[in-house]
Structure formats: structure tokens, C-alpha cells
Design a protein around this motif. Sequence first.
Motif: not given
Length: 499
Positions: A79-88, A173-176
Amino acid sequence: MTTYDYDYLLLGGGSGGVSSAKRAAINYGKKVCVVEANRWGGTCVNVGCVPKKIMFLAASMRETLVHECPQYGFGTPDATFDWAAMKKKRDAYIVRLNKIYESGLDKNDNVDIFEGWGSFVDAHTIEIKLKDGTTKTVTADKIVVATGGKPMVPPGEGVAEHCITSDGFFELESLPSKVVVVGAGYIAVELAGVLHALGSETHLVVRKQKALREFDPDIADMLDAEYTKAGITIHRNTNGVAKIELGDGGKKKVTMQNDEVIEGADIVLMAPGRVPITEGLGLEKAGVKLKEGKGYLEVDEFQNTSVDNIYALGDVCGKVELTPMAIAAGRRLSDRLFGGDAYEKARASYENVPTVVFSHPPIGGCGMTEPQAVAKYGEDNIKVYKSRFANLFYGIYDVADPNDKPKTFMKVICAGENELVVGMHVIGMGADEMMQGFGVAMKMGCTKADLDSCVAIHPTASEELVTMGTWGTSPQASGAAVPPLMGASAPEPKLKSKM
């Protein structure tokens, strides 16, 4: 007769303004001008419903991976979440929507668009400060203010300097790792739910006892219980934030008005509400009146302001601040202004508007809360049906206590001897997708007997709304009238006693 540059000018290129502009230009051939100072599409497209729903979906997927896949025999997926990729990807989608909104206007020969800030010179004249630094002045017969709203930042020592708003949430840019969300409305609740579900340690700060106090009390209570059970820390009766201090490593220390303190926050997200964008529009030069208080425009049910040729729609009016509501109001306004006698009374109805909160779990509702219904019709004229159950999705869950399974709660509020449905509220899986059809039924004046007579789709959660309270009872005649399409008011129940 006075000649103007345009028949119709709209300040604001959001959903309401664009919808009204296109209706006037396409359906009625009017010469239209749209002025937008920021990105096309307004709040909903850029920092509201669309990107928020994308984040809600991402958060829901992680919940499925972490909590639900193991129950269905999939083990525990990564369940690793890539915030930066999702935001892009999310941001690229929003840019495409911006272009769709802009091109939808630009390709129409009857529409001129200007990117800049428009303000009144007088009731028929707008000065536009264009993004290239030049100024253009145009005139219009009829002008609409549809500038929307913006996040409110309350006063307090260091608050403005050390917080972000709901707009800033979409710039992260990232998950706090640790976040403090301040607010008790739907925006605060939604963003707190997203951040927690994606893995942030989440604190929700509310001024009083709980969030969503303007919602039906049963719904607010259940969401409060669900968020507490999920692990969101709710700070109650704080009376708001007194100050925010910056500590080592950029961490924030939040002190509430009741002296409670939260330390070590990466982000403080301020979401106590929104205010209309009216400052700098030069409304006073045109004689347009504002309501006392938060500065919303004073409008009637036909979107008229205090000046004959100036109108307002959307969030600047402060009534049912929803994108579909602004679209409906914009289209009806163009129909009324340019559609001739057949549309003389056309207006958008602000009654029985279905709405959804994308919390975890989601909330759907339409019509009155129970306290509102009691206040309008009297307690003796109200009958309330409730149901609380575990969705079939959770039926196979292996838990020590069946009561630990996630629950859905439904509530139908009826008024009068004919049990006219005046309120319907749902919290639980699928609430966001099931309310639209029930909203149509309420607009048509459905009664409890109408719900009872509908054959339910089984097995679904929505079947509970058409079966609750029916066991062992006989159907009653409905007698509910169907209101006309435009400008319709909700039908009135047949009251047991004279109010």
C-alpha cells in the motif's frame, strides 16, 4: 437606444459563469464576454471538487488495500503511496480541464474571453486589468458577478504565516507525517479523512464539540464516532486556534484558545470556511449592495442584485455553494434574460438539492435535517425512520465482535399525514453514489408510501431506504403532486394540525 460592446458580460470563468455564458451565446445568439483572473474552471476544477475527489479516490484505494483486501483473501498488498507521482497526474488532468473550459468558450464566435481582473466603472462598464499589464474597458447591457469564493484564514499570532489553506493542500509535494486540520465544516472533514487514510497522523481541531454541526445531528454523531474509531484525534471545544509557532526543523506548535497544545506538526491546514470574492470588484461604483456579515451579494430568487442590469450567481451569493447549483442558476438566468416570454419566470430551485461529503465514510443528504423539519412543521407533524446496519461488503469480515464491522446509517424524515419526505440522510459505503436518484424522487414530491411501493434492488445498501419501516404495514395512497420543471418549490405536506 444605448449601444454596448456586449449583450452579456460575466465576471468569473468558473462553472456558473461559463455555463451561463455558453447558454446565452449558443442558445440565444448573444454577444458574450467572459473575464477570468485565474485559471479557467473556477474553484471546483482547480482547488475543489475535482482534485479533491481524485484524492478521495486515492485514499479510498489505500483503505481497500490495507483493510479490505486481506478480508477478501488477497493477503496484505503493498500500500505504498507515491504522493509526487499522484500529484503530477492529478495536476496534468486539471490542466486539461482548464483548456477544455477555455476552448469551449474561445471556439464560439459569439464569445470573447479576457484573462485579467475585471471591476466596475459604472453599472454598464467594466475595466479589465489584463495579465500582460495593459488595461481594456468594455461595456455590456447585462453583467453577472460569478467570481466565486476563497479560503478564510482567521486571525491569530503566526496563523497566516505558518498555515496552509485548502488551496495549499493541492500544492503539497509530499504526504505530511503529522498534520493538524482546523475546521468543522465539510472541507476540513474531507481533507482530514484523505490525509489520515493515506497515512498521516491526523489531528482535527473544532471550535465546539464536533464537526458538521449544521448537518443532521445523527449523521454528525456517526461521522464523529467513525473518525474517532479510525484513529483521527479530535480536539474539541477549543474555540479555535490562538497561535502557531515555528519550532526546530520547521515543525509547528499549535496553541488553541482553550490552551490545549499540539506539537510537532509538519503542516497546519486551516479550513474554517470560505468567503466570497467581492473585494476589488468596484461594486460600490455600480451601486450593488452586499449582505451584512461576510460580504455576500444581496440577490433574490431570480439572481437579481440591487441594480436592474446586474446579477450574481454561485458562491458569491452564499446560498447552496455547490458547483451543480451554480451551473443550474447560470443556465436558468440566461434562459430568463434571453429566452423570451416562455422563460419569464425561469429560475433555479434551491430546495431539495442533493449533496455529498466525501468523508470516510462518505455522506449523502437531501432536504431538511430533523431539527429544521421540527422547526418548520412542528414535532407532532414529523415522523422519522432510521436504520443502522453493516453493508454486505463487510458481511464476511472476520472480527471478534460483529458490532465492530463498519456500519451504514440511513434516515428518512417525513412530514404531515401523507408522510411527505422532507429529508433524507445517509452515511456509509456508497452514500455518494446513491443520493442522486433519491434527490429526483424528493424533487417530485415523494412520500414514504412511494418509497414503500418501490421494489428494492437486492442486495444493495440503497434498498434500505425503500424498505425501512415497511415490515407489517400496508401501503398508503401517495397523492403527491409533481411540481413544474423550472422555479419549482417543494410541495407542502398535509399537516395534522394548523401551524
